[in-house]
Design an enzyme around this catalytic site. Sequence first.
Site, mmCIF file in Angstrom:
data_model
loop_
_atom_site.group_PDB
_atom_site.id
_atom_site.type_symbol
_atom_site.label_atom_id
_atom_site.label_comp_id
_atom_site.label_asym_id
_atom_site.label_seq_id
_atom_site.Cartn_x
_atom_site.Cartn_y
_atom_site.Cartn_z
ATOM 1 N N SER A 108 0.830 -1.314 0.024
ATOM 2 C CA SER A 108 -0.079 0.035 0.026
ATOM 3 C C SER A 108 0.711 1.450 0.020
ATOM 4 O O SER A 108 1.779 1.483 0.812
ATOM 5 C CB SER A 108 -0.906 -0.055 1.255
ATOM 6 O OG SER A 108 -1.676 0.944 1.264
ATOM 7 N N GLY A 109 0.530 2.296 -0.956
ATOM 8 C CA GLY A 109 1.499 3.449 -1.086
ATOM 9 C C GLY A 109 2.483 3.415 -1.930
ATOM 10 O O GLY A 109 3.461 4.396 -1.927
ATOM 11 N N THR A 113 -1.693 2.285 -7.914
ATOM 12 C CA THR A 113 -2.817 3.089 -8.762
ATOM 13 C C THR A 113 -2.117 4.168 -9.493
ATOM 14 O O THR A 113 -2.561 4.267 -10.516
ATOM 15 C CB THR A 113 -3.891 3.615 -7.531
ATOM 16 O OG1 THR A 113 -3.878 2.445 -6.566
ATOM 17 C CG2 THR A 113 -4.792 4.101 -8.230
ATOM 18 N N ASN A 158 -0.990 5.605 2.956
ATOM 19 C CA ASN A 158 -1.466 6.009 1.879
ATOM 20 C C ASN A 158 -2.531 6.904 2.124
ATOM 21 O O ASN A 158 -3.813 6.451 2.482
ATOM 22 C CB ASN A 158 -1.538 5.213 0.935
ATOM 23 C CG ASN A 158 -1.621 5.804 -0.661
ATOM 24 O OD1 ASN A 158 -1.935 7.048 -0.588
ATOM 25 N ND2 ASN A 158 -1.797 4.897 -1.551
ATOM 26 N N SER A 161 -5.532 5.267 -0.484
ATOM 27 C CA SER A 161 -5.057 3.924 -0.508
ATOM 28 C C SER A 161 -6.268 3.133 -1.118
ATOM 29 O O SER A 161 -7.551 3.481 -0.720
ATOM 30 C CB SER A 161 -4.888 3.405 0.873
ATOM 31 O OG SER A 161 -4.415 1.975 0.573
ATOM 32 N N SER A 162 -6.090 2.298 -2.133
ATOM 33 C CA SER A 162 -7.119 1.631 -2.714
ATOM 34 C C SER A 162 -7.658 0.653 -1.696
ATOM 35 O O SER A 162 -6.510 -0.190 -1.490
ATOM 36 C CB SER A 162 -6.800 0.992 -4.039
ATOM 37 O OG SER A 162 -6.032 1.738 -4.803
ATOM 38 N N GLY A 388 0.151 -5.686 -2.974
ATOM 39 C CA GLY A 388 1.219 -6.649 -3.062
ATOM 40 C C GLY A 388 1.112 -7.527 -1.726
ATOM 41 O O GLY A 388 0.244 -7.507 -0.830
ATOM 42 N N GLU A 390 1.758 -8.656 1.877
ATOM 43 C CA GLU A 390 1.243 -7.724 3.085
ATOM 44 C C GLU A 390 1.993 -8.702 4.259
ATOM 45 O O GLU A 390 1.519 -9.760 4.560
ATOM 46 C CB GLU A 390 -0.087 -7.546 3.375
ATOM 47 C CG GLU A 390 -0.554 -6.335 2.407
ATOM 48 C CD GLU A 390 -1.858 -5.924 2.644
ATOM 49 O OE1 GLU A 390 -2.684 -6.146 3.588
ATOM 50 O OE2 GLU A 390 -2.177 -4.893 1.946
HETATM 51 N N1 LIG Z 1 4.837 7.840 -10.125
HETATM 52 C C1 LIG Z 1 4.579 8.672 -9.212
HETATM 53 N N2 LIG Z 1 4.911 9.958 -9.186
HETATM 54 C C2 LIG Z 1 4.625 10.708 -8.151
HETATM 55 N N3 LIG Z 1 3.912 10.566 -7.040
HETATM 56 C C3 LIG Z 1 3.598 9.203 -7.009
HETATM 57 C C4 LIG Z 1 3.951 8.201 -8.001
HETATM 58 N N4 LIG Z 1 3.494 7.067 -7.629
HETATM 59 C C5 LIG Z 1 2.834 7.433 -6.342
HETATM 60 N N5 LIG Z 1 2.939 8.509 -6.026
HETATM 61 C C6 LIG Z 1 2.444 9.142 -4.860
HETATM 62 O O1 LIG Z 1 2.099 8.118 -3.823
HETATM 63 C C7 LIG Z 1 0.847 7.939 -3.338
HETATM 64 C C8 LIG Z 1 0.527 6.790 -3.363
HETATM 65 O O2 LIG Z 1 0.289 5.909 -4.532
HETATM 66 P P1 LIG Z 1 -0.747 4.963 -4.947
HETATM 67 O O3 LIG Z 1 -0.765 4.465 -6.408
HETATM 68 O O4 LIG Z 1 -2.097 5.464 -4.299
HETATM 69 O O5 LIG Z 1 -0.342 3.852 -3.939
HETATM 70 P P2 LIG Z 1 -0.931 2.410 -3.968
HETATM 71 O O6 LIG Z 1 -2.150 2.465 -4.884
HETATM 72 O O7 LIG Z 1 -0.129 1.496 -4.294
HETATM 73 O O8 LIG Z 1 -1.504 2.242 -2.594
HETATM 74 C C9 LIG Z 1 0.242 8.741 -4.197
HETATM 75 O O9 LIG Z 1 -0.851 9.265 -4.033
HETATM 76 C C10 LIG Z 1 0.933 9.724 -4.765
HETATM 77 O O10 LIG Z 1 0.965 10.790 -3.829
HETATM 78 MG MG LIG Z 2 -4.077 1.890 -4.869
#
Ligand SMILES: Nc1ncnc2c1ncn2[C@@H]1O[C@H](COP(=O)(O)OP(=O)(O)O)[C@@H](O)[C@H]1O
Ligand SMILES: [Mg+2]
Length: 1080
Positions: A108-109, A113, A158, A161-162, A388, A390
């Site tokens: 997560s984070g 996404t 996050n 977070s999804s 992923g 956990e």
């Molecule tokens: N390629 C990227 N460039 C800039 N910031 C990113 C990038 N990937 C992730 N982030 C930052 O990290 C935060 C968490 O990403 P997210 O995709 O929501 O994580 P996950 O889906 O893996 O939990 C996003 O809100 C963003 O602020």
């Molecule tokens: Mg996500």
Amino acid sequence: MEVKTKSLLDNMIGVGDMVLLEPLSEESFIENLRKRFDHNEIYTYIGSVVISVNPYKSMLIYTPERVEEYRNRNFYELSPHIYALADEAYRSLRDQDKDQCILITGESGAGKTEASKLVMSYVAAVCGKGQEVNKVKEQLLQSNPVLEAFGNAKTVRNDNSSRFGKYMDIEFDFKGDPLGGVISNYLLEKSRVVKQPRGERNFHIFYQLLSGASDDTLKKLKLDRDFSKYNYLSLDSAVVNGLDDATNFRTVRNAMQIVGFMEDEVQSVLELVAAVLKLGNIEFKPESRCNGTDESRVKDKNDLKEMCELLGIEQSVLERAFSYRTVEAKMEKVSTTLNVAQAYYARDALAKNLYSRLFSWIVNRINESIKAQAKTRHKVMGVLDIYGFEIFEDNSFEQFIINYCNEKLQQIFIELTLREEQEEYVREGIEWTNIEYFNNAIICDLIENHQNGILAMLDEECLRPGTVTDETFLDKLNMICAEHQHFESRLSKNSKFLNDHSLPHCCFRIQHYAGKVLYRVEGFVDKNNDLLYRDLSQAMYKANHTLIKHLFPEGNPAKVNLKRPPTAGFQFKASVGTLMRNLQTKNPNYIRCIKPNDKKAPHIFTESLVCHQVRYLGLMENVRVRRAGYAFRQAYEPCLERYKMLCKRTWPHWRGPAREGVEMLMADLQVPAEEFSYGRSKIFIRNPRTLFFLEERRRQCLQDLATLIQKIYRGWKCRTHFLLLKKSQIVVAAWYRRYAQQKKYEKIKSATTVVQSYTRGWQARKLLRELKHQKRCEEAVTTIAAYWHGTQVRREYRKFFRANAGKKIYDFTIQRIMQKYFLGLKRTLPSMSPVDKNWPARPYVFLDGVHTELRRIFHLWRCKKYKSKFTEEKKAVYEEKLEASELFKDKKSLYPSSVSQPFKGDYLEISKNPKYQKLNSSFDEKVLLADVVNKINRANGKGTTRILLLTKKNVVLADQKTGQVKASVPLPDLTSVSVSTQNDGFFALRLKEGSASAVKGDFLLSSEHLIETITKLHHIGSTASDREQLNVDISDEFLVQFKQDKVCVKFIQVAPKNGNSVSCKRKNNRLLEVTVPASA
Ligand SMILES: Nc1ncnc2c1ncn2[C@@H]1O[C@H](COP(=O)(O)OP(=O)(O)O)[C@@H](O)[C@H]1O
Ligand SMILES: [Mg+2]
């Protein structure tokens, strides 16, 4: 074909592809990631897998220019980027007709996404355009905000977070234009609806609704804007930094509209969301029953009422469902009461179900909108954004399920990677050697085996009649899985864990491929059961609300199904199975997301954290699999293009087939044969070392080439520069010369002009002078003529003018005066005597000059007249007189008295006097003088008279009475005559010594006419030519020769007395003194 020489290997920071890491170890792996992360290189490859490290800051690497850069380029051509993977996937989908899936994993984070959105946006940017296509794209992209609002929440890891797994199939037509999509969701974390861990929030939509909806909407939904009024909303982190719920609400509404939600559908959805909030506020209180059991009752029915009104449910039905539970078995209905705890359980179960079903409905509703319309065959690109691995401190059923899913993903990763490798080997005709790798099938089996898999046993426990608890489940596991290599438990028969205190009693541990995970069994059974009392679902079904009715189909009494609903584990296993089957038909593309720190902060790289993720993502395993055979492969063309400078025969051009060129190259470089193999279209390099050796040689060679190019370029540049300078110099010189000549010319010109001007001036002046002169002449002529004419005219006319009268009068007067003057002068003229000094006085001053001149003229004229009157005799007389004057004037005092006496000469009238007849006749010559003189006697000084005759030749002394000649002295014997200065008539005739006459001595005589006598004597001497001039001595003392004696005659002047006259006395022998009275 154009062969691009750019490569991933250029300008690498660390290594861009972990496959090339040398030596390969966890430390070097992480070090490489860190190094790249520090240089803002967040992407790194493991072969075709992309590792993405969350930068936690916005990066300038997602610009449209970047999209263009990566578009249609080979995967290894540019530095690692998620766009390269998206492009590769899209192109092989479009061009090779291979369905693709993009598997994004990570904790997560970690950025899953975001990565999925980047992939989608890239594909949207590069695929076809057009109104229809754009609408589809827009809908696909806008499904994200809707899903995120309902499925995402702020967690400690996050802010967005999804809380569900998402798999989206995007469908394309044969051209590669998007047609639509299908979204599948997995395992929404519904427990979050009723309870959130500390520092976390419920799903975004609750907060968005309360902050962003209009007052009107809220009123309709019977909601208050105050978060604190709702039990389901945690308060401590209701407001999230950088998250604007109100704006997001509008975005979501807008997205829903774009995706195709009807207004009433949106309203229904919001009503359900509101109902969940209301549901959370329903509270229960115990009420004792007669049989001694506690029955729950709704405490404050207001919320219940409002909720029922919202959903169109009869309040009593729902109220009853919170107090009773009907169990049906074999046509038999048994109703039992619910205690307060059970009531709360039921309430929360309802809320969770309500929300998760709503979520699923939304997903389906979106699918309905975005699904491809045409029924033609289409290509699919799947994007999987799922949690992923956990590994928490407390791992429960959810982690178990998730990790199971990841095991499955790893399995297909291995399977597909190996398969791909093998296929490539076959394709390239390279011998396949078995690769040693860890196959996690055994772990998957431990979990999903139908008979004795953990999930199967959990289901068995759940379905088993009798008391079922988590402990009984663990016992069962201990019994069945005890022998399994990857299962560990305190109570397992595997005695080695008996003393493992890190393994508590109520837990079991599974050795996943990514590491060991300790699961706490508590809640496993409940969560797996996921029980919703039938009374509640029936109550829901009865609702007068289309959506809610639709969400609880099992509540339909007509379709009473006595079979228990499938357990969560079962459902999940089934959907994972479907997913895996789906994925297996597709070409996989992996994106492995890594979270660099726990602080959501940029620039921080916590090695321990990354190390942990690298482990459970199995990245090392990935690299090993990739490196199992040949670490690196490259098509012959780009390979030759990249390294051809290393061999003289391939540089600069290789004419033959690329493969032969590469063979030539390798042979030339003496790379050991076991290090590489030649495939059909690619060369396979076993060890990264070899590649780096080639790279190093290339780098050196490039340096040399660069030097060469530099050399040639510099030479060229200098030459060009020189030629330019030379050309410039000529131009400058030409210009300068021109300038100098111009200057010189101007100088000469100006000099010429000056000379010219002087000459011209001079000529002009000359001409001018001439002209002027001419003019002046003309003028003069004119003037003269004018004057002349004037004069003429004036003369003519003068008489007529009075003005001339003055002049005339003046002239006349002058004339008259002159006349008078001259006439007067005539009258008064003095005598004609030249000695007359008289002259009349001058009458006018202005005649002064004339008067004087006239006097002079007159005098001259008078003298002339006087002279003209003279006869010859008279003239002779005057000549004698003049001679006398010359001899005696101012020398002898006697002279003045003689002047007036005329020189008679012949005083005796000798010729007439008969007395002297005889005497006269004795001379032939004429007698010039005849006079009586006294002859002084020398003895006493007494005088005797004698006659003195003078002729031209002689001086004769004769006796006065007789006329007898006493003495005759020829004149030539006479030397001199001496006289005194005084007033006397004495004179001495001195004779020449030795002459005949001198015998008797000199004569001392006295005469009345002394002056005349001596003058005549002198005159004869001067006119005679035969003798010398007679000297006349004038002195008061002179010597006289008497016979032999010389006597001095001395004249003394005495005062005159009456009667005294000149007397002569002999004083002595020598002296004769003459006294002379001074003349008055
Ligand atoms: N390629 C990227 N460039 C800039 N910031 C990113 C990038 N990937 C992730 N982030 C930052 O990290 C935060 C968490 O990403 P997210 O995709 O929501 O994580 P996950 O889906 O893996 O939990 C996003 O809100 C963003 O602020
Ligand atoms: Mg996500």
